[in-house]
Design an enzyme around this catalytic site. Structure first.
Site, PDB file in Angstrom:
ATOM      1  N   HIS A  35       0.847  -1.188   0.000  1.00  0.00           N
ATOM      2  CA  HIS A  35       0.000   0.000   0.000  1.00  0.00           C
ATOM      3  C   HIS A  35       0.889   1.247   0.000  1.00  0.00           C
ATOM      4  O   HIS A  35       1.837   1.321   0.764  1.00  0.00           O
ATOM      5  CB  HIS A  35      -0.894  -0.033   1.253  1.00  0.00           C
ATOM      6  CG  HIS A  35      -1.648   1.230   1.492  1.00  0.00           C
ATOM      7  ND1 HIS A  35      -1.529   1.959   2.663  1.00  0.00           N
ATOM      8  CD2 HIS A  35      -2.525   1.903   0.715  1.00  0.00           C
ATOM      9  CE1 HIS A  35      -2.312   3.017   2.599  1.00  0.00           C
ATOM     10  NE2 HIS A  35      -2.922   3.013   1.429  1.00  0.00           N
ATOM     11  N   HIS A 110       2.345  11.072  -1.168  1.00  0.00           N
ATOM     12  CA  HIS A 110       1.415  10.660  -0.113  1.00  0.00           C
ATOM     13  C   HIS A 110       1.515  11.686   1.010  1.00  0.00           C
ATOM     14  O   HIS A 110       2.199  11.484   2.006  1.00  0.00           O
ATOM     15  CB  HIS A 110       1.741   9.255   0.401  1.00  0.00           C
ATOM     16  CG  HIS A 110       0.676   8.706   1.308  1.00  0.00           C
ATOM     17  ND1 HIS A 110       0.953   7.967   2.434  1.00  0.00           N
ATOM     18  CD2 HIS A 110      -0.680   8.796   1.246  1.00  0.00           C
ATOM     19  CE1 HIS A 110      -0.169   7.624   3.035  1.00  0.00           C
ATOM     20  NE2 HIS A 110      -1.178   8.113   2.328  1.00  0.00           N
TER      21      HIS A 110
END
Length: 320
Positions: A35, A110
């Site tokens: 992930h 991110h």
């Protein structure tokens, strides 16, 4: 086990896939994914990314805020090369331009910016050059601050990195190891943006659904994974089971300096791993499982070893 021990075991399980798996559909096999695969390094010195709210961008002018963001933005410890060596074959990729930067360079993102996408693609390609029978899924599923010109630039980079290794979009049911080996393909690119229609080597994003539980509660997560697996057989696609917990704002506020790993991952991984051990690959089974910090415990080895269940079923059917 030390982190590297767990991943080495996973590597050999993956490398030793041979003719016994070669004709099994890829949508039936079980692969391990990471992930936010690129988040092992994020840049505290660059501006906060366009994937963040305006209020966060303002707060991030305080240097301490970025240090805290890093603790919650990093979801992996291992580089692409280390993940590949550990058996990871699916990569969850979120990308962005830097709005204040001249040119069209694209970066992983991110919360904070990561490395250049080009550098990550080259690292993956180097591994594939050294292991011509290995195949990877690259899932470009979030794009920020990108217009069509940025997409054309990124797609050009993808083509330059992998060339003839790129597998053209086909019916999911056609894809097996034998199919990929015969065509000398090693890379499946999933691209969640309409321009995929203009390039035969880009698979549409809907062929790689990855339902997201969006919860901090491990019991809710496991129920969600069960429910979405039951719905899987309707679609004729690959399928990602995201075995991840997502912090809320109040989770971060209560555990500011502990970070994602120490707050959510360590505590809940044993229950998630128990769920994984109870799964089976196959037509209605798990296909790709993603996790944070894939080197923890025996996650990689556990996931990859479940493919042996397909061989056991095949042997049982042959014997009867």
């Amino acid at each position: 086990n030390k982190p590297s021990d767990s991943l080495n075991e996973g590597t050999w399980a993956c490398v030793f896939w041979g003719s016994q798996f070669s004709k099994i559909k890829y949508s039936w096999l079980l692969f391990l994914g990471s992930h936010d695969s690129f988040s092992y390094w994020v840049d505290e010195k660059s501006p906060v990314g366009p994937d963040q709210a305006t209020a966060i961008k303002r707060l991030a002018r305080i240097s301490l805020v970025k240090k805290i963001m890093k603790k919650w933005s990093v979801t992996q410890n291992l580089t692409f090369k280390e993940q590949l060596e550990g058996g990871i074959r699916y990569f969850d990729l979120r990308v962005s331009s830097k709005p204040e930067e001249i040119g069209q360079e694209i970066y992983f993102i991110h919360g904070l910016f990561g490395i250049k996408v080009w550098d990550g693609l080259k690292e993956i390609n180097t591994f594939l050059e050294q292991h011509p029978k290995e195949v990877v899924f690259l899932d470009f599923n979030h794009f920020y601050a990108m217009d069509d010109s940025h997409h054309f630039f990124l797609i050009s980079r993808i083509r330059s990195a992998f060339g003839s290794k790129l597998c053209s979009a086909e019916c999911v049911e056609y894809v097996t190891l034998q199919y990929m080996w015969e065509k000398k393909h090693q890379v499946l690119i999933f691209y969640h943006y309409p321009l995929y229609r203009e390039y035969p080597f880009l698979w549409p994003g809907y062929k790689m659904p990855a339902p997201w539980a969006n919860t901090t509660n491990v019991h809710e997560l496991l129920q969600f994974l069960e429910t979405t697996l039951e719905e899987r057989s309707r679609y004729g696609t690959f399928h990602v089971s995201q075995a991840i917990l997502t912090p809320r704002v109040n989770t971060i506020a209560r555990h500011l300096t502990r970070g994602l790993k120490n707050t959510l991952v360590h505590r809940n991984l044993p229950m998630i791993l128990d769920w994984v051990k109870a799964q089976k690959p196959g037509v209605r089974g798990v296909n790709i499982i993603t996790s944070d910090f894939v080197e923890l415990d025996d996650f990689a080895a556990t996931v990859i070893a479940l493919n042996d269940l397909l061989l056991e079923e095949d042997e049982s059917a042959t014997a009867s």
